[in-house]
Design a protein around this motif. Structure first.
Motif, short mmCIF file in Angstrom:
data_model
loop_
_atom_site.label_atom_id
_atom_site.label_comp_id
_atom_site.label_asym_id
_atom_site.label_seq_id
_atom_site.Cartn_x
_atom_site.Cartn_y
_atom_site.Cartn_z
N SER A 1 42.65 46.54 38.91
CA SER A 1 41.63 45.61 39.42
C SER A 1 42.01 44.16 39.15
O SER A 1 41.88 43.31 40.03
CB SER A 1 40.26 45.94 38.84
N SER B 1 36.43 41.15 40.05
CA SER B 1 37.20 42.04 39.19
C SER B 1 36.46 42.39 37.90
O SER B 1 36.89 43.28 37.16
CB SER B 1 38.55 41.41 38.85
N PRO C 1 34.85 46.37 37.84
CA PRO C 1 35.81 47.44 37.59
C PRO C 1 36.49 47.32 36.22
O PRO C 1 36.83 48.32 35.59
CB PRO C 1 36.84 47.32 38.71
#
Length: 159
Positions: free
Chosen positions: A120, A140, A143
């Protein structure tokens, strides 16, 4: 000019706060006899592993340059520093947790969680660099949190 002064304050203020936090943490750990051989081994191993993550980030940036993407030196150095320090801290935390638990974390879960975090962060960083829109990095965060929780949560046993 105001932005540069704020940047300098953030840069050196962050470093000062980080050093003070490290110093106070070591001082408290020393009082509680926490600076033993196991502590030294865990954090030496974490530093070693973090260099592998840093090496991967260097290769990713060289690959981006070979594809013709222009990169800013300050941005690249900032990301590399973040990769190195974050991987060092996360690896040290995983090793510390693993050494203090009765039932150690399963390596497959830890590797899966770290893979989620790495994929990610790399994907959203490359997306941010190619589009020039740094707001993609905020995407990001979920995740990354899921990967960390997956890596650091022991498997529950039903009895």
């Amino acid at each position: 000019m105001g932005v540069q002064i704020a940047g300098l304050i953030g840069l050196y203020g962050g470093a000062t706060i980080g050093i003070l936090g490290w110093w106070f943490g070591r001082r408290l750990a020393n009082k509680n006899r926490g600076l033993d051989e196991l502590y030294e081994h865990i954090w030496q191993k974490a530093r070693s592993i973090s260099w592998y993550f840093t090496l991967v980030s260097v290769y990713i940036f060289f690959s981006l340059l070979l594809f013709g993407i222009e990169l800013n030196v300050a941005m690249v150095l900032g990301i590399m520093l973040t990769v190195h320090l974050a991987s060092w801290g996360i690896t040290g935390m995983i090793l510390s947790i693993n050494m203090s638990m009765e039932n150690p974390l399963k390596p497959s879960r830890v590797k899966f969680g770290i893979a989620i975090v790495a994929v990610s962060l790399i994907s959203f960083t490359v997306l941010s660099i190619t589009t020039g829109n740094w707001w993609f990095l905020i995407a990001s965060i979920p995740p990354t949190v899921i990967g960390l929780i997956s890596a650091l949560t022991p498997e529950r046993t039903v009895e």
